[in-house]
Write a protein that holds these residues in place. Structure first.
Motif, mmCIF file in Angstrom:
data_model
loop_
_atom_site.group_PDB
_atom_site.id
_atom_site.type_symbol
_atom_site.label_atom_id
_atom_site.label_comp_id
_atom_site.label_asym_id
_atom_site.label_seq_id
_atom_site.Cartn_x
_atom_site.Cartn_y
_atom_site.Cartn_z
ATOM 1 N N LEU A 164 0.831 -1.200 0.000
ATOM 2 C CA LEU A 164 0.000 0.000 0.000
ATOM 3 C C LEU A 164 0.871 1.259 0.000
ATOM 4 O O LEU A 164 0.539 2.266 -0.649
ATOM 5 N N ILE A 165 1.990 1.220 0.713
ATOM 6 C CA ILE A 165 2.910 2.362 0.742
ATOM 7 C C ILE A 165 3.565 2.573 -0.622
ATOM 8 O O ILE A 165 3.701 3.704 -1.107
ATOM 9 N N LYS A 166 3.958 1.470 -1.260
ATOM 10 C CA LYS A 166 4.644 1.572 -2.552
ATOM 11 C C LYS A 166 3.758 2.167 -3.635
ATOM 12 O O LYS A 166 4.240 2.864 -4.528
ATOM 13 N N ILE A 167 2.454 1.892 -3.566
ATOM 14 C CA ILE A 167 1.562 2.394 -4.605
ATOM 15 C C ILE A 167 1.424 3.914 -4.527
ATOM 16 O O ILE A 167 1.072 4.564 -5.515
ATOM 17 N N ASP A 174 2.155 9.401 -11.480
ATOM 18 C CA ASP A 174 1.087 9.653 -12.457
ATOM 19 C C ASP A 174 0.611 11.102 -12.382
ATOM 20 O O ASP A 174 0.350 11.745 -13.408
ATOM 21 N N LEU A 175 0.500 11.631 -11.172
ATOM 22 C CA LEU A 175 0.082 13.023 -10.995
ATOM 23 C C LEU A 175 1.124 13.984 -11.564
ATOM 24 O O LEU A 175 0.779 14.996 -12.187
ATOM 25 N N ASP A 178 0.804 13.957 -15.333
ATOM 26 C CA ASP A 178 -0.353 14.761 -15.757
ATOM 27 C C ASP A 178 -0.052 16.252 -15.663
ATOM 28 O O ASP A 178 -0.460 17.037 -16.534
ATOM 29 N N SER A 179 0.659 16.654 -14.602
ATOM 30 C CA SER A 179 1.007 18.072 -14.436
ATOM 31 C C SER A 179 1.908 18.546 -15.566
ATOM 32 O O SER A 179 1.762 19.662 -16.070
ATOM 33 N N ARG A 180 2.834 17.684 -15.988
ATOM 34 C CA ARG A 180 3.726 18.047 -17.096
ATOM 35 C C ARG A 180 2.939 18.240 -18.385
ATOM 36 O O ARG A 180 3.241 19.133 -19.187
#
Length: 224
Positions: A164-167, A174-175, A178-180
């Motif tokens: 769960l931490i790695k995800i 991914d965010l 998207d910002s780029r």
């Protein structure tokens, strides 16, 4: 005839300027949307990634302390019930539950929800075994359960938490991607605005030049 020709040119110029104005407004609207999405991405990065990642490490810390307390209880020969260590262990359980409830309020992707459900199941199984070990009546029997199934349950819970931490890192990347994309779009919109400004400048120069030519021609006609 000249009046009709002049009016026709003015209408064409006005129509072109109107189209350019509409394009400029549309570009401005799209640019504002991109900036808004970039802002949302950074806010989500903090609220839905950075803070939850810190909370997950806090859960891992509490699991570690709780396991240490459990082993200390099982090693000891005192009565298990009413133990100060047992009170501390329950306190860690409440902290873990509180952080999980907080974590569930953040934005979770589909895979993240799946991993969280698996972690909660593993944590519940571990807590059931802990209750069984502590209520069995003797530290010796509790140690037997711990060695046979308890230790495996603890490791399973930690493994689910680690996944769960790695995800968090994956979703964070991914965010950023998207910002780029949004930043690149903003650059394109800015370039289009510059091009439109140049077009408007050229049109103004042509209009002024055409007006001067008409004036010169009219002056020559009057002199003749």
């Amino acid at each position: 005839m000249k009046f009709a020709f002049s009016l026709k040119n003015k209408l064409k110029t006005a129509f072109l300027l109107f189209c350019i104005m509409c394009c400029t407004l549309m570009i401005r609207f799209l640019e504002d949307k991109s900036v808004e999405k970039i802002n949302d991405s950074f806010i989500s990065m903090y609220n839905d990634r950075l803070v939850p990642a810190t909370d997950l490490y806090f859960i891992a810390e509490n699991l570690y302390y709780k396991n240490a307390i459990l082993q200390e209880i099982l090693i000891g020969n005192d009565a298990l019930h009413g133990s100060t260590l047992l009170v501390k262990m329950n306190r860690h359980n409440r902290k873990i539950d509180s952080v999980i409830n907080k974590y569930e309020l953040t934005f979770l992707v589909k895979q993240e929800k799946s991993y969280l459900n698996e972690f909660k199941k593993a944590l519940l199984a571990q807590q059931h075994l802990e209750t069984k070990m502590l209520n069995i009546g003797s530290a010796k029997d509790g140690r037997t359960i711990y060695k046979s199934t308890g230790k495996k349950a603890v490791n399973q819970t930690l493994a689910k938490l680690s996944a769960l931490i790695k995800i968090q890192s994956k979703v964070g990347n991914d965010l950023i991607r998207d910002s780029r994309i949004f930043v690149s779009g903003t650059k394109v919109y800015s370039t289009l605005q510059v091009i439109l400004a140049i077009v408007i400048g050229i049109m103004i120069v042509n209009i002024v030049s055409a007006s001067n030519m008409v004036k010169i021609t009219s002056d020559k006609f009057n002199l003749n």
